[in-house]
Scaffold this active site. Structure first.
Site, short mmCIF file in Angstrom:
data_model
loop_
_atom_site.label_atom_id
_atom_site.label_comp_id
_atom_site.label_asym_id
_atom_site.label_seq_id
_atom_site.Cartn_x
_atom_site.Cartn_y
_atom_site.Cartn_z
CE1 TYR A 304 -3.14 -2.90 0.27
CE2 TYR A 304 -3.29 -2.58 2.63
CZ TYR A 304 -3.65 -3.27 1.49
OH TYR A 304 -4.53 -4.31 1.57
CD GLU A 381 -18.90 -4.96 22.41
OE1 GLU A 381 -18.94 -5.79 21.48
OE2 GLU A 381 -19.63 -5.01 23.44
#
Length: 401
Positions: A304, A381
Site C-alpha cells: 500500500y 465497545e
C-alpha cells in the site's frame, strides 16, 4: 456542545444495542480476503429497509450503498472494512470467533458496525443533506488491496453526476485511551512493501566449508548490513523501517545448503524515501553476495502507498470531535503510525482523512494492552456509538449545503 451535537450523540447511543449486536455477529463469523460471502450477506441484511441504492462488487464481495439527500450537491464517502485476519482467537469473549484460525483481530467488525449505524442515522436526516453519501464496505484490507479493486470498478463515480469529492474513515485501536479520536495532517500511516531475497551459493558437506559457497553467513551479513544501511543512510526526519521477518536455509546439521531465503517489510512515509530504500535493500543484498562470489536475487512485492490525510480534513476531524465528544477526546497524533492501510488508495484520489478511535478496555494500560493483530486483543465497545456519531457528523458537515 450544541443541541444538534447532543441530539446526534444521544441518537447514536440510543441505537447502541443494534450497533454492538451487529459487531458481535460479525465477530463470531470472520472471513479472510476478498471473498466474504457470509459477511456480505450480514451487511446486506443490516441495510434492508433503509432508503439506499445498494450494489455489490463484481470481482470481490464489496458492498456500496448510496444515500441521496433532499437536495443536489456533492458526494461524500464513508468507509468501513470487513475482512478478518488468519489468527486463532484466545480472548475468551462470549462472542469469540467460531471459525478456527480466523479472527477480527484488527477490529474491522467494529468498523462495519459503526458505518452501518451511521447509515441509519443519516437516513433519518436525509432532509439535512445537500448531496449524496456513499457507504463503502470493503473486503480485503489486510494485504489484499480491496480498496483498489473497488476503485477499479468505479467506486468514486457511483453517482455519475457528482463523483466522490471527499472521504473519511475510522479505524479502531486498543492502544489509545477509550473514546479518544486520534488524527494528524499529512502522513498518517506508512507505505508497506514486501521483499524477498534468495542468496545462491554452492552446497556441500558441513565439514568442508572451503569446498562450498556457504550462503548462510552471507545472508547473516546482509541482515546486519541492512540495519546499518537504515541507521546510516536514512534521514531520521523522513524515516524508514526495514525488518527481516523470515529466514530459511538448510535441512540438516551436516549439510551446507545451496541457498538461503529471507523476506521482510519496508515501511516509509514518502514516495522518494520508498524508492530510495527499495533500491538500497537490493543494492546491499546483491553486493554483499558478490563480495563472497555469490549471487542474490531480489524481489519486490508492492504494498500500500503512504496514507496521507488532507490537512484541512484532519483539522475538521479534530474540531468536530472536540464539539461532539469534548475537547479531551480530540488528540492530534504526534507522529505517523508505521502500519499501512489501503484507504490510502482512496486518499490518493480525493481529499479526506482516516482517524483512530481509542478503545482500550477499562482498567487496562494502552501502552501494554494486547493491540491490534494480537490473538488476545479486546476492544472496548462503549465508544462505538461515538464513532457512529463522528461518521454521521462528518457527512452532515460535508453536505450541509
Amino acid at each position: 456542545m450544541s443541541s444538534s451535537d447532543a441530539d446526534l450523540l444521544a441518537a447514536a447511543y440510543a441505537d447502541a444495542d443494534r450497533t454492538i449486536d451487529l459487531r458481535r455477529r460479525l465477530h463470531r463469523q470472520p472471513e479472510i480476503g476478498l471473498q466474504l460471502p457470509r459477511t456480505q450477506a450480514t451487511v446486506l441484511e443490516a441495510l434492508e429497509g433503509l432508503p439506499l441504492e445498494v450494489s455489490t462488487g463484481r470481482s470481490t464481495s464489496s458492498v456500496v450503498a448510496v444515500l441521496r439527500g433532499a437536495r443536489p450537491g456533492p458526494t461524500y464517502l464513508l468507509r468501513g472494512d470487513m475482512d478478518a485476519l488468519p489468527v486463532l482467537e484466545d480472548t475468551g469473549l462470549p462472542f469469540s470467533s467460531e471459525v478456527p484460525g480466523a479472527m477480527h483481530a484488527c477490529g474491522h467488525d467494529t468498523h462495519v458496525a459503526m458505518l452501518l449505524g451511521s447509515a441509519r442515522l443519516l437516513a433519518e436526516r436525509r432532509d439535512e443533506l445537500a448531496g449524496q453519501v456513499v457507504f463503502m464496505v470493503q473486503p480485503g484490507e489486510e494485504g489484499f488491496h480491496g480498496a483498489r479493486y473497488m476503485l477499479e470498478e468505479g467506486l468514486l463515480d457511483v453517482v455519475p453526476e457528482a463523483p466522490v469529492s471527499g472521504a473519511f474513515a475510522i479505524h479502531i485501536t486498543a492502544s489509545s485511551p477509550s473514546g479518544t479520536v486520534n488524527v494528524r495532517p499529512g502522513p498518517m500511516m506508512a507505505a508497506a512493501d514486501q521483499w524477498r531475497i534468495v542468496v545462491r551459493g554452492r552446497g556441500g558437506h558441513a565439514s568442508k566449508p572451503h569446498q562450498t559457497a556457504d550462503p548462510i553467513p552471507v545472508a547473516a551479513e546482509i541482515v546486519l548490513a541492512l540495519q546499518s544501511m537504515v541507521t546510516r543512510r536514512v534521514d531520521v526526519f523522513d524515516p524508514a523501517v526495514v525488518t527481516v521477518a523470515h529466514i530459511d536455509a538448510g535441512t540438516k546439521d551436516n549439510i551446507i545448503p545451496d541457498t538461503a531465503f529471507m523476506e521482510g517489510t519496508i515501511r516509509t512515509l514518502s514516495p522518494q524515501r520508498r524508492a530510495d530504500v527499495l533500491a538500497a535493500v537490493e543494492r546491499v543484498a546483491v553486493n554483499v553476495a558478490a563480495a563472497h562470489d555469490m549471487t542474490a536475487e531480489f524481489v519486490h512485492v508492492e504494498g500500500y502507498p503512504v496514507t496521507v490525510n488532507d490537512p484541512g480534513v484532519a483539522a475538521t476531524v479534530l474540531a468536530t470531535t472536540a464539539t461532539l465528544l469534548g475537547e479531551r477526546a480530540a488528540v492530534e497524533s504526534p507522529a505517523p503510525i508505521m502500519g499501512a492501510e489501503d484507504f490510502s488508495y482512496v486518499l490518493e484520489r480525493v481529499p479526506g482523512a482516516i482517524a483512530f478511535l481509542g478503545a482500550c478496555p477499562p482498567g487496562q494500560d494502552p501502552d501494554t494492552v494486547p493491540d491490534n493483530h494480537s490473538n488476545l486483543v479486546v476492544f472496548d465497545e462503549e465508544p462505538l456509538p461515538a464513532g457512529v456519531a463522528l461518521y454521521t457528523q462528518m457527512a452532515l458537515q460535508a453536505l450541509a449545503g
